[in-house]
Design an enzyme around this catalytic site. Structure first.
Site, mmCIF file in Angstrom:
data_model
loop_
_atom_site.group_PDB
_atom_site.id
_atom_site.type_symbol
_atom_site.label_atom_id
_atom_site.label_comp_id
_atom_site.label_asym_id
_atom_site.label_seq_id
_atom_site.Cartn_x
_atom_site.Cartn_y
_atom_site.Cartn_z
ATOM 1 N N ASN A 12 0.869 -1.182 0.000
ATOM 2 C CA ASN A 12 0.000 0.000 0.000
ATOM 3 C C ASN A 12 0.905 1.232 0.000
ATOM 4 O O ASN A 12 1.470 1.586 1.034
ATOM 5 C CB ASN A 12 -0.893 -0.032 1.247
ATOM 6 N N TRP A 13 1.028 1.860 -1.171
ATOM 7 C CA TRP A 13 1.955 3.000 -1.288
ATOM 8 C C TRP A 13 1.398 4.244 -0.586
ATOM 9 O O TRP A 13 2.099 5.227 -0.431
ATOM 10 C CB TRP A 13 2.204 3.316 -2.772
ATOM 11 N N LYS A 14 0.144 4.211 -0.195
ATOM 12 C CA LYS A 14 -0.528 5.387 0.398
ATOM 13 C C LYS A 14 -0.322 6.592 -0.528
ATOM 14 O O LYS A 14 -0.258 6.422 -1.734
ATOM 15 C CB LYS A 14 -0.022 5.656 1.812
ATOM 16 N N HIS A 100 -9.591 0.990 4.766
ATOM 17 C CA HIS A 100 -8.320 1.197 5.476
ATOM 18 C C HIS A 100 -8.571 2.166 6.626
ATOM 19 O O HIS A 100 -9.371 3.093 6.507
ATOM 20 C CB HIS A 100 -7.274 1.761 4.507
ATOM 21 N N GLU A 102 -7.015 4.588 7.699
ATOM 22 C CA GLU A 102 -6.805 6.012 7.371
ATOM 23 C C GLU A 102 -8.014 6.587 6.643
ATOM 24 O O GLU A 102 -8.307 7.778 6.760
ATOM 25 C CB GLU A 102 -5.500 6.167 6.560
ATOM 26 N N GLU A 170 -5.698 -5.070 10.579
ATOM 27 C CA GLU A 170 -4.677 -4.053 10.813
ATOM 28 C C GLU A 170 -4.991 -3.291 12.102
ATOM 29 O O GLU A 170 -5.811 -2.356 12.081
ATOM 30 C CB GLU A 170 -4.643 -3.057 9.660
ATOM 31 N N GLY A 176 2.320 1.947 11.014
ATOM 32 C CA GLY A 176 3.346 2.992 10.931
ATOM 33 C C GLY A 176 4.040 3.306 12.246
ATOM 34 O O GLY A 176 4.735 4.317 12.335
ATOM 35 N N SER A 216 3.067 -2.425 10.606
ATOM 36 C CA SER A 216 4.507 -2.516 10.894
ATOM 37 C C SER A 216 5.116 -3.870 10.535
ATOM 38 O O SER A 216 5.957 -4.393 11.277
ATOM 39 C CB SER A 216 4.782 -2.153 12.356
ATOM 40 N N GLY A 237 2.709 -1.178 4.476
ATOM 41 C CA GLY A 237 2.760 0.243 4.132
ATOM 42 C C GLY A 237 4.208 0.686 3.961
ATOM 43 O O GLY A 237 4.805 0.516 2.905
ATOM 44 N N GLY A 238 4.788 1.223 5.040
ATOM 45 C CA GLY A 238 6.132 1.817 4.965
ATOM 46 C C GLY A 238 7.162 0.948 4.257
ATOM 47 O O GLY A 238 7.887 1.435 3.371
HETATM 48 C C1 PEP Z 1 -0.787 0.097 6.006
HETATM 49 O O1 PEP Z 1 -0.600 1.090 5.342
HETATM 50 O O2 PEP Z 1 -1.824 -0.541 5.855
HETATM 51 C C2 PEP Z 1 0.242 -0.338 6.945
HETATM 52 C C3 PEP Z 1 0.078 -1.465 7.560
HETATM 53 O O3 PEP Z 1 1.333 0.485 7.127
HETATM 54 P P1 PEP Z 1 2.712 0.086 7.878
HETATM 55 O O4 PEP Z 1 3.201 -1.198 7.236
HETATM 56 O O5 PEP Z 1 3.624 1.244 7.573
HETATM 57 O O6 PEP Z 1 2.421 -0.080 9.295
#
Ligand code: PEP
Length: 254
Positions: A12-14, A100, A102, A170, A176, A216, A237-238
């Site tokens: 997920n590049w956000k 998600h 966010e 999640e 994050g 994470s 994500g990251g």
């Molecule tokens: C996400 O964006 O869904 C996510 C899990 O981010 P991260 O891996 O950075 O925690």
């Protein structure tokens, strides 16, 4: 992870990535896929809508899949700034993330809104990746199971099946932050999610639905997370913005 569910690793590049990243990041992963040949996992990239087309070109013929990060509940209409599931399908996306945290937080999306978006994704021929997860406050109050069960009941589309549904657990407090639940907690929540899905769509379909863990996920913890019985992949994500880290996470799939 089970022998019968093929692992799915989602990036997920956000809201990250200009056209140059589409070529370099997606291109690097496409090269790795081609070098490896047959993989034990499916890998999906979900870039921002503005560069889906460019990423699609960079991963052509690589075996990587393409998805959107969100879609509107309607396929067309007066919804300025929104993207529909059929627009994602038109860009060769096979998947759409909905719900998600966010989106739930920043855009006040309720379970009913997430469900309507998931229905729209299915109607456009996409696989819906429905995200659920508790906040830190809910966890501290001992409500993780109840919150997640409620989100599953309220957010899953009526016509869900093993072939058109993926669920991502999640925990909001793990996204994050570098923090993750201990493995036993992840497995316990995933097993409960599978049980709830089975009440909605039947046991045999539920047994084949892929359940992703997100929050994470890094190369250092991926092996342990991917070894859990009801974890069938990761929503990343990251770490997905670094091709070596993202690839290392995928390599942890047995
Ligand atoms: C996400 O964006 O869904 C996510 C899990 O981010 P991260 O891996 O950075 O925690």
């Amino acid at each position: 992870m089970s022998n019968t569910r093929r692992p799915l690793i989602v990036g997920n590049w956000k809201m990250n990535g200009l056209r140059a990243e589409a070529a370099s990041l997606a291109g690097a992963l496409a090269e790795k896929m081609k070098e490896q040949g047959a993989t034990t996992f499916d890998m999906l990239l979900c870039p921002p809508a503005t560069i889906i087309d460019a990423v699609g070109k960079a991963i052509a013929e690589s075996g990587l899949s393409l998805g959107g990060q969100d879609c509107h509940a309607n396929q067309t209409g007066a919804h300025t700034g929104d993207i529909s599931a059929s627009m994602l399908a038109d860009l060769n996306c096979g998947y759409g993330i909905v719900g998600h945290s966010e989106r739930r937080t920043d855009h006040d999306e309720s379970d009913a809104v997430v469900k309507a978006k998931a229905e729209a994704a299915l109607a456009a021929g996409l696989v819906a990746i429905v995200c659920v997860g508790e906040t830190e406050e809910q966890r501290d109050a001992g409500n993780t199971m109840g919150v997640v069960a409620g989100q599953i009941a309220g957010s899953l589309p009526e016509s869900a099946s093993a072939s058109n549904l993926v669920v991502a657990y999640e925990p909001v407090w793990a996204i994050g932050t570098g923090r993750t639940p201990v493995s036993a907690e992840v497995q316990e929540v995933h097993a409960m999610i599978r049980q709830k899905i089975s009440e909605l769509i039947g046991e045999s379909d539920a047994a084949q639905v892929r359940l992703l863990y997100g929050g994470s996920v890094k190369p250092r913890n991926a092996n342990e997370l991917m070894s859990l019985a009801d974890v069938d992949g990761a929503l990343v994500g990251g770490a997905c913005l670094n091709p070596d880290d993202f690839w290392a996470i995928a390599q942890s799939c047995p």
